[in-house]
Design an enzyme around this catalytic site. Sequence first.
Site, PDB file in Angstrom:
ATOM      1  CB  CYS A  98      -0.613   0.270   1.280  1.00 28.86           C
ATOM      2  SG  CYS A  98       0.082   0.278   2.181  1.00 28.86           S
ATOM      3  CB  CYS A 145       1.103   5.103   7.047  1.00 29.87           C
ATOM      4  SG  CYS A 145      -0.537   5.605   6.206  1.00 29.87           S
ATOM      5  CG  HIS A 160      -1.534  -3.630  15.478  1.00 28.27           C
ATOM      6  ND1 HIS A 160      -0.888  -2.736  14.634  1.00 28.27           N
ATOM      7  CD2 HIS A 160      -1.635  -4.606  14.066  1.00 28.27           C
ATOM      8  CE1 HIS A 160      -1.025  -2.832  13.767  1.00 28.27           C
ATOM      9  NE2 HIS A 160      -0.717  -4.135  13.193  1.00 28.27           N
ATOM     10  CD  GLU A 176      -2.976   1.418  12.627  1.00 25.69           C
ATOM     11  OE1 GLU A 176      -2.700   0.968  11.444  1.00 25.69           O
ATOM     12  OE2 GLU A 176      -4.406   2.659  12.619  1.00 25.69           O
ATOM     13  CB  THR A 210      -5.480   2.245   9.061  1.00 22.44           C
ATOM     14  OG1 THR A 210      -4.933   1.126   9.370  1.00 22.44           O
ATOM     15  CG2 THR A 210      -5.334   3.428   9.899  1.00 22.44           C
ATOM     16  CB  SER A 263       3.397  -5.960   4.797  1.00 28.92           C
ATOM     17  OG  SER A 263       2.900  -4.884   5.793  1.00 28.92           O
TER      18      SER A 263
HETATM   19 FE1  F3S Z   1      -1.178   0.835   4.535  1.00 31.15          FE
HETATM   20 FE2  F3S Z   1      -1.164   3.656   5.761  1.00 31.15          FE
HETATM   21 FE3  F3S Z   1      -3.329   2.059   4.521  1.00 31.15          FE
HETATM   22  S1  F3S Z   1       0.276   2.180   5.912  1.00 31.15           S
HETATM   23  S2  F3S Z   1      -2.795  -0.046   4.784  1.00 31.15           S
HETATM   24  S3  F3S Z   1      -1.858   3.182   3.512  1.00 31.15           S
HETATM   25  S4  F3S Z   1      -2.714   3.074   6.996  1.00 31.15           S
END
Ligand code: F3S
Length: 291
Positions: A17, A102, A130, A132, A167, A267
């Site tokens: 992503c 991000c 997690h 995040e 997210t 990833s």
């Molecule tokens: Fe990737 Fe950011 Fe979405 S790390 S899954 S673009 S929240």
Amino acid sequence: MSKKKRKIIVARHAGFCSGVKNAVKTAFDSAKQQDKNKPLYSYGELIHNESVNRELSKRGVTVIDDLATANDSAVIIRSHGVAKTVYQTISQNNNQLIDATCVFVKRVHQIVEQRSAEGYQIVIIGDAKHPEVQGISGWCDKAIIINSLAEAKAIKATKPLCVVAQTTLNAQLYDEITCYLSEHYDDAIFYKTICSATQLRQDEARQIAQKVDYMIVIGGKNSSNTKKLYQISKEICKKAQLIQDFQQIDVKLLRNYGNIGIVAGASTPDWIIDEVIRKLKFEGEVVINGK
Ligand code: F3S
């Protein structure tokens, strides 16, 4: 099953992503530019992919879990983001901070920080363990973290609620929980902070799983978004398998099934997906959907 008729459907939204792409690029660029006398650290594994982490390690990026180790060094914050206090800790020890959080995670930090200051009780829907979610909760006064409807029903809040999501949260779970909370808390505000990349991946996994007999989900064992893709796939498809790379494909076993679907977590580098496709193509399968 005739080999000729069998198809492999590859998700269009498979692979890195934007957030992960940026973090990986930042880390490789930093490794290239880094002063050789200054250690370069990643605070936690950069992404949930062993091959990429191995490559970074070869280029001098060392993973640390304890910031006490970092003095006069450069520290990369990965895409998951971190609590506000972590920024202070890193800066205190004369470290250079390389922020690869991000932008979509950053936005959640800003929401909870602002709404918490306005007097809202922050509710995070996600996995409390997690990184995040731990990072998000570090931008507001004590957040309530829930991960099921039962936990939503158990909330006892005196302040108006401000609800955000991890997210990578499953969109159905978000809808279920927020539907309940909106009926019981008139003054609650909701931010559907599920990343669109996640949503697209999950929707596509659902669509492909309905059309095939075997789903292959490629991604790291510890990747939250990969695990959700696997969960969705196995709920819909007769058979689903979570793999890290092509070596875990059992071609003999696959011969017992018809069409195959391939999805991959955020990833997963493209080359790992391509290796999987190549291995299956070798068996005479037909690949559709762009790849
Ligand atoms: Fe990737 Fe950011 Fe979405 S790390 S899954 S673009 S929240």
